[in-house]
Design an enzyme around this catalytic site. Sequence first.
Site, PDB file in Angstrom:
ATOM      1  N   MET A  30       0.922  -1.132  -0.035  1.00 46.50           N
ATOM      2  CA  MET A  30       0.162  -0.130  -0.165  1.00 46.50           C
ATOM      3  C   MET A  30       0.699   1.317   0.003  1.00 46.50           C
ATOM      4  O   MET A  30       0.514   2.332   0.298  1.00 46.50           O
ATOM      5  CB  MET A  30      -1.000  -0.127   1.123  1.00 46.50           C
ATOM      6  CG  MET A  30      -1.780  -1.359   1.202  1.00 46.50           C
ATOM      7  SD  MET A  30      -3.657  -1.096   1.770  1.00 46.50           S
ATOM      8  CE  MET A  30      -2.950  -0.629   3.584  1.00 46.50           C
ATOM      9  N   PHE A  32       4.109   3.804   0.713  1.00 48.73           N
ATOM     10  CA  PHE A  32       4.711   4.685   1.881  1.00 48.73           C
ATOM     11  C   PHE A  32       5.881   3.542   2.409  1.00 48.73           C
ATOM     12  O   PHE A  32       5.634   3.170   3.731  1.00 48.73           O
ATOM     13  CB  PHE A  32       3.754   5.095   3.109  1.00 48.73           C
ATOM     14  CG  PHE A  32       4.113   6.035   3.886  1.00 48.73           C
ATOM     15  CD1 PHE A  32       4.143   7.381   3.438  1.00 48.73           C
ATOM     16  CD2 PHE A  32       4.569   6.088   5.177  1.00 48.73           C
ATOM     17  CE1 PHE A  32       4.468   8.465   4.177  1.00 48.73           C
ATOM     18  CE2 PHE A  32       5.006   7.120   5.986  1.00 48.73           C
ATOM     19  CZ  PHE A  32       5.073   8.235   5.570  1.00 48.73           C
ATOM     20  N   HIS A  34       8.811   1.193   3.612  1.00 46.17           N
ATOM     21  CA  HIS A  34       9.922   1.514   4.401  1.00 46.17           C
ATOM     22  C   HIS A  34      10.723   0.232   4.456  1.00 46.17           C
ATOM     23  O   HIS A  34      10.808  -0.679   3.565  1.00 46.17           O
ATOM     24  CB  HIS A  34       9.294   1.374   5.978  1.00 46.17           C
ATOM     25  CG  HIS A  34       8.440   0.391   6.306  1.00 46.17           C
ATOM     26  ND1 HIS A  34       8.689  -0.997   6.333  1.00 46.17           N
ATOM     27  CD2 HIS A  34       6.701   0.397   6.429  1.00 46.17           C
ATOM     28  CE1 HIS A  34       7.548  -1.615   6.712  1.00 46.17           C
ATOM     29  NE2 HIS A  34       6.771  -0.893   6.610  1.00 46.17           N
ATOM     30  N   GLU A  35      11.740  -0.116   5.545  1.00 41.79           N
ATOM     31  CA  GLU A  35      12.674  -0.906   5.246  1.00 41.79           C
ATOM     32  C   GLU A  35      12.157  -2.467   5.108  1.00 41.79           C
ATOM     33  O   GLU A  35      12.663  -3.385   4.723  1.00 41.79           O
ATOM     34  CB  GLU A  35      13.886  -1.086   6.509  1.00 41.79           C
ATOM     35  CG  GLU A  35      14.767   0.295   6.241  1.00 41.79           C
ATOM     36  CD  GLU A  35      15.628   0.492   7.262  1.00 41.79           C
ATOM     37  OE1 GLU A  35      16.317  -0.527   7.669  1.00 41.79           O
ATOM     38  OE2 GLU A  35      15.596   1.635   7.821  1.00 41.79           O
ATOM     39  N   HIS A  37       9.128  -3.354   3.701  1.00 40.41           N
ATOM     40  CA  HIS A  37       8.752  -3.383   2.208  1.00 40.41           C
ATOM     41  C   HIS A  37      10.415  -3.458   1.215  1.00 40.41           C
ATOM     42  O   HIS A  37      10.322  -4.560   0.400  1.00 40.41           O
ATOM     43  CB  HIS A  37       8.295  -2.046   1.604  1.00 40.41           C
ATOM     44  CG  HIS A  37       7.082  -1.835   2.219  1.00 40.41           C
ATOM     45  ND1 HIS A  37       6.980  -0.718   3.038  1.00 40.41           N
ATOM     46  CD2 HIS A  37       5.868  -2.233   2.125  1.00 40.41           C
ATOM     47  CE1 HIS A  37       5.537  -0.651   3.396  1.00 40.41           C
ATOM     48  NE2 HIS A  37       4.886  -1.667   3.004  1.00 40.41           N
ATOM     49  N   GLN A  61      -9.952  -3.169   2.093  1.00 39.61           N
ATOM     50  CA  GLN A  61      -9.666  -3.834   3.229  1.00 39.61           C
ATOM     51  C   GLN A  61      -9.562  -2.864   4.565  1.00 39.61           C
ATOM     52  O   GLN A  61      -9.244  -3.368   5.458  1.00 39.61           O
ATOM     53  CB  GLN A  61      -8.397  -4.468   2.879  1.00 39.61           C
ATOM     54  CG  GLN A  61      -6.987  -3.526   2.909  1.00 39.61           C
ATOM     55  CD  GLN A  61      -5.868  -3.866   2.493  1.00 39.61           C
ATOM     56  OE1 GLN A  61      -5.863  -4.478   1.274  1.00 39.61           O
ATOM     57  NE2 GLN A  61      -4.921  -4.110   3.236  1.00 39.61           N
ATOM     58  N   GLN A 148       6.315 -10.930   7.495  1.00 38.52           N
ATOM     59  CA  GLN A 148       5.851 -11.861   8.539  1.00 38.52           C
ATOM     60  C   GLN A 148       5.403 -11.021   9.485  1.00 38.52           C
ATOM     61  O   GLN A 148       4.558 -11.455  10.490  1.00 38.52           O
ATOM     62  CB  GLN A 148       7.064 -12.687   8.887  1.00 38.52           C
ATOM     63  CG  GLN A 148       6.700 -13.860  10.177  1.00 38.52           C
ATOM     64  CD  GLN A 148       5.588 -14.970   9.371  1.00 38.52           C
ATOM     65  OE1 GLN A 148       5.861 -15.315   8.255  1.00 38.52           O
ATOM     66  NE2 GLN A 148       4.469 -15.117  10.080  1.00 38.52           N
ATOM     67  N   LYS A 149       5.345  -9.675   9.298  1.00 35.74           N
ATOM     68  CA  LYS A 149       4.838  -8.819  10.454  1.00 35.74           C
ATOM     69  C   LYS A 149       3.287  -8.971  10.558  1.00 35.74           C
ATOM     70  O   LYS A 149       2.531  -8.897  11.498  1.00 35.74           O
ATOM     71  CB  LYS A 149       5.415  -7.375  10.252  1.00 35.74           C
ATOM     72  CG  LYS A 149       4.754  -6.292  11.089  1.00 35.74           C
ATOM     73  CD  LYS A 149       5.160  -5.026  11.220  1.00 35.74           C
ATOM     74  CE  LYS A 149       4.215  -4.156  12.050  1.00 35.74           C
ATOM     75  NZ  LYS A 149       3.071  -3.880  11.142  1.00 35.74           N
ATOM     76  N   SER A 186       4.489   1.377   8.265  1.00 37.03           N
ATOM     77  CA  SER A 186       3.919   2.620   7.690  1.00 37.03           C
ATOM     78  C   SER A 186       3.058   3.479   8.918  1.00 37.03           C
ATOM     79  O   SER A 186       3.176   4.777   8.791  1.00 37.03           O
ATOM     80  CB  SER A 186       3.038   2.416   6.541  1.00 37.03           C
ATOM     81  OG  SER A 186       3.876   1.778   5.457  1.00 37.03           O
TER      82      SER A 186
END
EC number: 6.3.2.1
Lengths: 281, 281
Positions: A30, A32, A34-35, A37, A61, A148-149, A186
């Site tokens: 989606m 924005f 960050h590390e 991604h 969603q 996995q987050k 994000s």
Amino acid sequence: MKKLETIEQLKKSIIELKHENKSIGFVPTMGFLHEGHLSLIKKARENHDIVVLSIFVNPLQFGPNEDFERYPRDIHRDEQLALESGVDVLFAPTLKEMYPHSPSIKMKAISRVDVLCGKKREGHFDGVVTVLTKLFHLVQPDAAYFGQKDAQQVAVVEALVKDLNFPLQIISVPTVREENGLAKSSRNVYLTNSEKQEAPQLYRSLQYGVQAIENGERDPFAIVQMISTYLNEHTSGEVDYIEVYSYPSLEAVNVLQGNIIIAIAVQFQSARLIDNIIIEI
Amino acid sequence: MKKLETIEQLKKSIIELKHENKSIGFVPTMGFLHEGHLSLIKKARENHDIVVLSIFVNPLQFGPNEDFERYPRDIHRDEQLALESGVDVLFAPTLKEMYPHSPSIKMKAISRVDVLCGKKREGHFDGVVTVLTKLFHLVQPDAAYFGQKDAQQVAVVEALVKDLNFPLQIISVPTVREENGLAKSSRNVYLTNSEKQEAPQLYRSLQYGVQAIENGERDPFAIVQMISTYLNEHTSGEVDYIEVYSYPSLEAVNVLQGNIIIAIAVQFQSARLIDNIIIEI
């Protein structure tokens, strides 16, 4: 890097790539970035000829009281990051492009959804499986990469792919964390300064739970209690859930054994943070 | 011709074919092949390098009081016909192979379904779109072929493919008829001898309706009335429905214009027959 905004453009690119027998790794996001991604992109980069990144804030969603409108967006920065990390095709469609008319087909995720984040986010995973079905059909990847987050998302998407025989692999990549342990997200930008100090306690509470298991604790309820006490003592946020399940089936267990997930969600003033740890006992 | 019964075997074949950039035409059926099916195979044969035929009586698309158990099956004859008509891959999976466990994802067709056969066959098209989604993922065809006889099915499947961006074309093939006009159907075997004499009246009633339109009639209700009178006079079967809609949207119209479908269903003693005609006004 090609930046494509229409389905027509993407289709053309994919047909060419398929014709050349290129292996495609797909990272749906989606935006924005960050590390977290970037770690997905890096993994896809290692495994495939071509990396496709999608950026689409999917309204399906988000619940009616969720943060769709204010979900953070920065397409120019994302584009730069995608370029630097070796993305070949960036697909960033408009809402109209993805949902041109009211739907004729509804998809509903019916297992692995009534726990963790799914419990309060009714319909959230219906939106996830719908947009991913569309994106999987458009990109036709050999593998798709997820963090996995969002462990429940990984579990639901694995069920989607298996249930409906999608011809692709789901690869889950370990959570990327700040040095202090906070999982990259994000939504971290919503945190106040003092909340930023507390947020690393989420991961520490999970490690605390794991340590207890390593010391022989096998009662899931005891683990939940310990983490609950820990979080209440160490953060100002309100604990939304602390749950312990088998993974990836996300079923309640009486005794801890096999693959187990400990997952938590904490509501801060303007951000709800989640984290989890999966261990094999 | 390869006959494959497991998903694993099929996957292997499809990966090879895709690697060789073969164009794949797919004919999904419930078996008990007749000339209608053969016309689909023939069309696919003309357009593609490879023709895949599936035979699977899909329980999901039968209602609890429908004829799943007694639906006619003859795999040996089907195999012979498939071979003779130039099928390359016959995929005939078991129930267990297609539905190994209870579903994690439900698909629901929500438009074009509350009319014609869908009205009384609740959930029928949910079963159709689910099995087709699975088969499309397994076969990965360039195009899938359907008979215009099941016009509502064609309309729903077109919506499925468009809505969820499946990377394939839907091709509908004109209904194959006996010399007397009776549309070929696996269910024709249920007819008694005297019903067989009457059954061709279904198509004649449709032609009668078309003639009226060609003579200038533009009121859908008048067409329904005419066909109703005709069928009651010429068959012993009970008219289940006579409906006139726009096609493929399957919406009611006040004045006949554009693409129009006239569709009928007649219940005989042991068989419910359907037929339709699509005209451009």
